[in-house]
Scaffold this motif. Structure first.
Motif, PDB file in Angstrom:
ATOM      1  N   VAL A 405       0.937  -1.087  -0.092  1.00  0.00           N
ATOM      2  CA  VAL A 405       0.294  -0.346  -0.062  1.00  0.00           C
ATOM      3  C   VAL A 405       0.377   0.972   0.065  1.00  0.00           C
ATOM      4  N   ALA A 406       0.740   2.208  -1.065  1.00  0.00           N
ATOM      5  CA  ALA A 406       1.006   3.328  -0.811  1.00  0.00           C
ATOM      6  C   ALA A 406       0.710   4.957  -0.634  1.00  0.00           C
ATOM      7  N   THR A 407       1.086   5.395   0.194  1.00  0.00           N
ATOM      8  CA  THR A 407       0.007   6.296   1.677  1.00  0.00           C
ATOM      9  C   THR A 407       0.815   7.637   0.549  1.00  0.00           C
ATOM     10  N   THR A 408       0.194   8.717   1.149  1.00  0.00           N
ATOM     11  CA  THR A 408       1.068  10.171   1.828  1.00  0.00           C
ATOM     12  C   THR A 408       0.532  11.075   3.317  1.00  0.00           C
ATOM     13  N   ASN A 409       0.732  10.897   3.929  1.00  0.00           N
ATOM     14  CA  ASN A 409      -0.167  12.009   5.407  1.00  0.00           C
ATOM     15  C   ASN A 409      -0.123  12.299   5.802  1.00  0.00           C
ATOM     16  N   GLN A 410      -0.151  13.750   4.375  1.00  0.00           N
ATOM     17  CA  GLN A 410      -0.881  14.828   4.609  1.00  0.00           C
ATOM     18  C   GLN A 410      -1.217  15.303   3.370  1.00  0.00           C
ATOM     19  N   ALA A 411      -2.395  15.753   3.628  1.00  0.00           N
ATOM     20  CA  ALA A 411      -3.709  16.718   2.729  1.00  0.00           C
ATOM     21  C   ALA A 411      -2.917  17.282   2.229  1.00  0.00           C
ATOM     22  N   PRO A 412      -3.388  17.048   0.022  1.00  0.00           N
ATOM     23  CA  PRO A 412      -1.933  18.677  -0.336  1.00  0.00           C
ATOM     24  C   PRO A 412      -3.304  19.995  -0.659  1.00  0.00           C
ATOM     25  N   TRP A 413      -4.202  19.673   0.191  1.00  0.00           N
ATOM     26  CA  TRP A 413      -4.795  20.721  -0.179  1.00  0.00           C
ATOM     27  C   TRP A 413      -4.309  22.094   1.337  1.00  0.00           C
ATOM     28  N   TRP A 414      -4.854  20.713   2.394  1.00  0.00           N
ATOM     29  CA  TRP A 414      -4.663  21.495   3.735  1.00  0.00           C
ATOM     30  C   TRP A 414      -3.679  22.923   3.896  1.00  0.00           C
ATOM     31  N   GLY A 415      -2.263  22.531   3.977  1.00  0.00           N
ATOM     32  CA  GLY A 415      -1.536  24.036   4.072  1.00  0.00           C
ATOM     33  C   GLY A 415      -1.471  24.152   5.272  1.00  0.00           C
ATOM     34  N   ARG A 416      -1.833  23.490   6.034  1.00  0.00           N
ATOM     35  CA  ARG A 416      -1.673  24.112   7.218  1.00  0.00           C
ATOM     36  C   ARG A 416      -1.079  23.554   8.013  1.00  0.00           C
ATOM     37  N   GLY A 417      -1.242  22.623   7.828  1.00  0.00           N
ATOM     38  CA  GLY A 417      -0.448  21.828   9.118  1.00  0.00           C
ATOM     39  C   GLY A 417       1.314  21.880   9.488  1.00  0.00           C
ATOM     40  N   GLU A 418       1.881  22.341  10.407  1.00  0.00           N
ATOM     41  CA  GLU A 418       3.212  22.229  10.598  1.00  0.00           C
ATOM     42  C   GLU A 418       4.273  21.111   9.887  1.00  0.00           C
ATOM     43  N   ARG A 419       3.476  19.780   9.730  1.00  0.00           N
ATOM     44  CA  ARG A 419       4.523  18.889   9.321  1.00  0.00           C
ATOM     45  C   ARG A 419       4.546  18.762   8.305  1.00  0.00           C
ATOM     46  N   THR A 420       6.233  17.817   7.806  1.00  0.00           N
ATOM     47  CA  THR A 420       6.202  18.041   6.241  1.00  0.00           C
ATOM     48  C   THR A 420       6.034  16.790   5.726  1.00  0.00           C
ATOM     49  N   SER A 421       4.867  16.923   5.055  1.00  0.00           N
ATOM     50  CA  SER A 421       4.393  15.089   4.271  1.00  0.00           C
ATOM     51  C   SER A 421       5.393  14.651   3.657  1.00  0.00           C
ATOM     52  N   GLU A 422       5.259  13.432   3.657  1.00  0.00           N
ATOM     53  CA  GLU A 422       6.572  12.733   2.691  1.00  0.00           C
ATOM     54  C   GLU A 422       5.700  11.499   2.403  1.00  0.00           C
ATOM     55  N   SER A 423       5.753  10.371   1.587  1.00  0.00           N
ATOM     56  CA  SER A 423       5.168   9.235   1.449  1.00  0.00           C
ATOM     57  C   SER A 423       5.680   7.557   1.604  1.00  0.00           C
ATOM     58  N   PHE A 424       4.709   7.137   2.105  1.00  0.00           N
ATOM     59  CA  PHE A 424       5.396   5.392   2.574  1.00  0.00           C
ATOM     60  C   PHE A 424       5.249   3.904   1.732  1.00  0.00           C
ATOM     61  N   VAL A 425       5.611   3.324   1.522  1.00  0.00           N
ATOM     62  CA  VAL A 425       5.131   1.810   1.288  1.00  0.00           C
ATOM     63  C   VAL A 425       5.151   1.024   2.376  1.00  0.00           C
ATOM     64  N   THR A 426       3.673   0.404   2.502  1.00  0.00           N
ATOM     65  CA  THR A 426       4.120  -0.348   3.673  1.00  0.00           C
ATOM     66  C   THR A 426       3.364  -1.753   3.108  1.00  0.00           C
ATOM     67  N   VAL A 427       3.431  -2.726   4.162  1.00  0.00           N
ATOM     68  CA  VAL A 427       3.154  -4.477   3.248  1.00  0.00           C
ATOM     69  C   VAL A 427       2.778  -4.661   4.093  1.00  0.00           C
ATOM     70  N   LEU A 428       1.317  -5.408   4.560  1.00  0.00           N
ATOM     71  CA  LEU A 428       0.712  -6.146   4.880  1.00  0.00           C
ATOM     72  C   LEU A 428       0.777  -7.875   4.874  1.00  0.00           C
ATOM     73  N   ALA A 429       0.310  -8.519   5.942  1.00  0.00           N
ATOM     74  CA  ALA A 429       0.358  -9.970   5.347  1.00  0.00           C
ATOM     75  C   ALA A 429      -1.033 -10.180   6.803  1.00  0.00           C
ATOM     76  N   ASP A 430      -2.083 -11.012   5.980  1.00  0.00           N
ATOM     77  CA  ASP A 430      -3.063 -11.859   6.733  1.00  0.00           C
ATOM     78  C   ASP A 430      -2.281 -12.855   8.016  1.00  0.00           C
ATOM     79  N   GLY A 431      -3.149 -12.256   9.102  1.00  0.00           N
ATOM     80  CA  GLY A 431      -2.567 -12.892  10.792  1.00  0.00           C
ATOM     81  C   GLY A 431      -3.971 -13.534  10.709  1.00  0.00           C
TER      82      GLY A 431
END
Length: 652
Positions: A405-431
Motif C-alpha cells: 500500500v502506498a500512502t501520503t501522510n498529509q493533505a495536498p490542499w490543507w496547507g496549514r499543518g506544521e509537519r512536512t509531508s512524506e509518502s510511504f510504502v507499507t506491506v501487510l500480511a493476513d495474520g
C-alpha cells in the motif's frame, strides 16, 4: 459555533482531493465482529445511533464519513507488459489481446467495468445516456440502442450478457415501515441500479431483469462470469424531529424524540433493501444482507453499510451479499482477494474547533479484505490500518500473499499543518483476522505527495510531485524490508504509469516549469532495467494539453503487437498571430520503441466544428484487427492502425 464550523468543514472536505494522516498507526483490534442474529444487529445499531444522534438526526450517517479517495484497482504484477482482461465473446472464435484489445486493467484475470466493451465483433458503448451496439465486422454500423434509465453507467460483459452498473438519486429508499419515511426535502437517496441485458441478438437487445439496491454504486470487479459489486449505503427511511423554536429545552425534546424514532426502527431502516424486477413483470424483494452475513469493526466506524454483492452473470442477477458497518471508496481485487479501503470514520460534529485540524492531519486508512477465490461466495477475512491516504486504486497491490500500500501522510490542499509531508510504502500480511504490518519504507517525496503508483511483481514505482517529479524505484523482494533503490528527478510528473516490457516504463502526465507550473501533456519512456539508476530515455510534450489518462487509466490504449499507444488529448489556447482560439480535441497515436522513441503516427478528430468540439472528446479506444476504433459522444470512428487515417464512421 461548533455546529456551523462542522457544516462548513464537511462541505469543504466533500469537494476536495484525498487528504492526509498522522505519523504512526495506532493499535488496531484484529478483525471484524460477526453478528450472531438480527436481535444482536439491531441492538448494536440502535445503541450506537442513540449515542451519536443529535437534535437534528444522524448527521454523520446521512452524509457518511468523509472520504477523499478514488476507486480503482491495482496490479498484482508478475506481468511486465500491458495487462488486459478479456471480455468473452459468444462463440466468435476471436482471441482477446491477439484479435482485439480489451479494457486496460491492472490485474490479469480481473475485469473492470467501463463505458466501452468489445468481443471483437461488436462494440458496446455508453454515450449520451444510451447503450449502443456497433457491428465492427466491416464498416462500423449501429445495430441497436437502449436508453438507460439512470442516464449513465458502466458495463461488464460476459458472453451474451451485459450488466449495466449505475446509481440513481432521488426517492425515499426502499424502507417500507410506515411512519418512518424521509421527508420530501431530505437529500436525495442513492439507489444502485444493476441492469442485465441480453445481447445475443445484436439487432434486438433486451433487458432481462433489473436489480435495485439501497446505496450508491462504488465499483465492481469480475473474474470469469462472477462479478463482485461494491455498494455503499446509509440508514434509510427516518423522518427526524428538529427543535421547535429556540432554546435548550427545544433541543432536548427534539433529541429525545429522535431517540424514540431510533427505538421504533426496524431492520429495514439499517440494512440495505433490494428489489429485483424480471422482464416479465415478476418482482422479488427483501433485505440485501442476512444478519449473520453482517460484520462490524471492533472500533466504531459509523452506521453506513459497505456491501459486496456477488452476482453470477450466467445465472442472472440473483444477489448474494456480505456487509460491513464501515465506509469505503477504493476497491482493488486480485484473482483471489478483494480489498476495500476506507478513510477512518470520524464524527466531526463531536470535535471542538481546535480539534478539527489535528484530526485532519492525523487520520488513517482502514482496509478490509474479502476472499473471492470461491466463485459462489464472498467471505470476509481480515482488516488493518495504514498511516496515510490513498491516491487511487494503484495504491494497493497483492503479490505472493502480501498487500502493498502506498500512502501520503498529509493533505495536498490543507496547507496549514506544521509537519512536512512524506509518502510511504507499507506491506501487510493476513495474520488470521488482522492485516498486520510486516514492513514499511518512508521518506519518499518530502514536502510532496504521490501522483502515481505502479507495482509489478517485486518492484514498486512511486511518483511524487511538488515542483519536480521524483520517480522512486522500490525493491519489495523482501516484504519485511522494502527498500528505495533508485530515484530520478525530472520536471513535471507522471499521473499514470504503464509497463512496456523490456525494462521500460511509460509515464503519462504533465510537463512543468522549474517552479512547478504545468505546461502540457507529457509522455516519458523510462528505462528501469537498472533499479538503482532509473533514467528517462525519451520524452514527448503536447503544449497546453491534458488527457483523461491522467485520472482514468481505462482511457489509455496500448496495443502490444504493434507497440502502439492511443491517448485522448484536449488542448485549449490562444493564437496571438491569428487572434483565434487554438484548440485540439481528439486523440494522438504513437509508436513506442526503445531505440526509436515516441513517434507520432497521426491524430484522430471526431469533429472540426467548434460548436460541438466538446462532444467530440474521445473517451475510449479499442483495436479490432487492423483498425483502431475511437468512441466519443458523437459516434464511433474507425482508423487504420498503422496511419490513423479514417476508414469508417458511425454516428450516435
Amino acid at each position: 459555533m461548533k455546529r456551523a464550523l462542522f457544516a462548513a468543514f464537511a462541505m469543504l472536505l466533500t469537494a476536495c482531493a484525498p487528504l492526509g494522516v498522522g505519523t504512526g498507526v495506532p493499535a488496531f483490534a484484529a478483525g471484524l465482529v460477526r453478528f450472531d442474529a438480527c436481535e444482536d444487529y439491531l441492538t448494536h445499531v440502535k445503541t450506537e445511533a442513540k449515542r451519536i444522534v443529535t437534535a437534528y438526526g444522524l448527521e454523520g450517517d446521512w452524509h457518511g464519513p468523509v472520504w477523499f479517495g478514488g476507486d480503482m484497482v491495482a496490479l498484482e504484477g508478475d506481468a511486465v507488459g500491458p495487462v488486459t482482461t478479456a471480455s468473452a465473446g459468444a462463440g466468435t472464435g476471436l482471441q482477446a489481446g491477439v484479435d482485439y484489445s480489451t479494457t486496460n486493467v491492472q490485474e490479469a484475470g480481473v475485469d473492470e467495468p467501463d463505458i466501452v466493451k468489445t468481443d471483437g465483433d461488436f462494440i458496446y458503448a455508453i454515450a449520451n445516456g444510451t447503450l449502443y451496439v456497433v457491428d465492427v465486422t466491416g464498416q462500423p454500423v449501429i445495430t441497436d440502442r437502449l436508453v438507460l434509465e439512470s442516464g449513465w453507467g458502466e458495463i461488464l460483459l460476459a458472453g451474451d450478457r451485459i450488466i449495466v452498473l449505475s446509481t440513481q438519486y432521488g426517492g425515499r429508499g426502499f424502507a417500507p415501515e410506515a411512519g418512518i419515511v424521509a421527508p420530501d426535502y431530505y437529500p436525495s437517496t442513492p439507489v444502485s441500479v444493476l441492469t442485465e441485458i441480453d445481447v445475443s441478438d445484436p439487432f434486438d437487445i433486451r433487458i432481462e431483469r433489473t436489480l435495485h439496491l439501497d446505496g450508491g454504486y462504488v465499483s465492481a470487479r469480475m473474474t470469469g462470469d462472477v462479478a463482485r459489486i461494491v455498494i455503499r449505503a446509509h440508514p434509510t427511511g427516518f423522518q427526524w424531529r428538529h427543535p421547535e423554536g429556540g432554546g435548550l429545552l427545544a433541543e432536548i425534546k427534539a433529541k429525545n424524540a429522535n431517540r424514540d424514532i431510533i427505538d421504533a426502527s426496524t431492520l429495514e431502516n439499517w440494512i440495505p433493501y433490494y428489489v429485483l424486477e424480471e422482464a416479465g413483470g415478476a418482482v422479488s424483494e427483501g433485505l440485501l444482507v442476512a444478519c449473520d452475513d453482517a460484520y462490524r469493526p471492533q472500533e466504531f466506524a459509523g452506521l453506513g453499510m459497505l456491501t459486496v454483492v456477488t452476482v453470477d452473470l450466467s445465472d442472472g442477477l440473483e444477489p448474494d451479499a456480505v456487509g460491513v458497518l464501515a465506509d469505503g471508496d477504493t476497491v482493488y481485487a486480485s484473482t483471489d482477494s478483494l480489498y476495500v479501503a476506507s478513510r477512518q470514520w470520524v464524527d466531526w460534529s463531536e470535535l471542538a474547533d481546535d480539534e478539527i485540524e489535528a484530526r485532519v492531519s492525523g487520520e488513517y486508512t482502514e482496509i478490509h479484505k474479502f476472499d473471492i477465490s470461491d466463485p459462489n461466495a464472498t467471505i470476509y477475512r481480515a482488516s488493518g490500518k495504514v498511516d496515510g491516504f490513498l491516491l487511487n486504486q494503484f495504491s494497493m497491490s497483492e503479490h505472493n500473499g502480501y498487500l502493498r500500500v502506498a500512502t501520503t501522510n498529509q493533505a495536498p490542499w490543507w496547507g496549514r499543518g506544521e509537519r512536512t509531508s512524506e509518502s510511504f510504502v507499507t506491506v501487510l500480511a493476513d495474520g488470521g483476522g488482522e492485516l498486520e504490518i510486516v514492513g514499511s519504507v518512508g521518506g519518499l517525496g518530502k514536502g510532496e505527495r504521490i501522483f502515481s503508483v505502479r507495482f509489478m511483481g517485486d518492484v514498486g514505482y512511486v511518483v511524487t510531485f511538488r515542483q519536480t517529479d521524483p520517480l522512486y524505484t522500490i525493491d519489495l523482494s523482501d516484504p519485511t524490508n522494502p527498500t528505495v533503490t533508485g530515484e530520478l528527478k525530472i520536471l513535471g510528473y507522471s499521473a499514470y504509469l504503464h509497463p512496456l516490457g523490456d525494462g521500460l516504463l511509460l509515464g503519462v502526465g504533465q510537463d512543468a516549469t522549474q517552479e512547478g507550473w504545468t505546461t502540457g501533456t507529457q509522455l516519458s519512456i523510462f528505462d528501469v532495467s537498472d533499479l538503482e539508476n532509473p533514467t528517462r530515455i525519451h520524452q514527448y510534450t503536447m503544449k497546453d494539453g491534458y488527457s483523461d489518462v491522467e485520472f482514468d487509466h481505462r482511457a489509455f490504449l496500448y496495443w502490444e503487437p504493434t507497440a502502439t499507444a492511443v491517448i485522448p488529448v484536449q488542448r485549449w489556447g490562444w493564437d496571438e498571430r491569428t487572434g483565434k482560439d487554438d484548440y485540439f480535441v481528439g486523440a494522438f497515436g504513437f509508436e513506442l520503441d526503445r531505440a526509436g522513441g515516441i513517434q507520432e503516427l497521426g491524430r484522430i478528430v471526431h469533429s472540426s466544428n467548434p460548436g460541438n468540439s466538446w462532444a467530440g472528446q474521445i473517451r475510449r479506444s479499442v483495436v479490432v484487427g487492423g483498425t483502431v476504433y475511437t468512441i466519443s459522444d458523437l459516434g464511433v470512428s474507425g482508423s487504420d492502425l498503422a496511419t490513423l487515417a479514417e476508414t469508417g464512421w458511425a454516428a450516435f
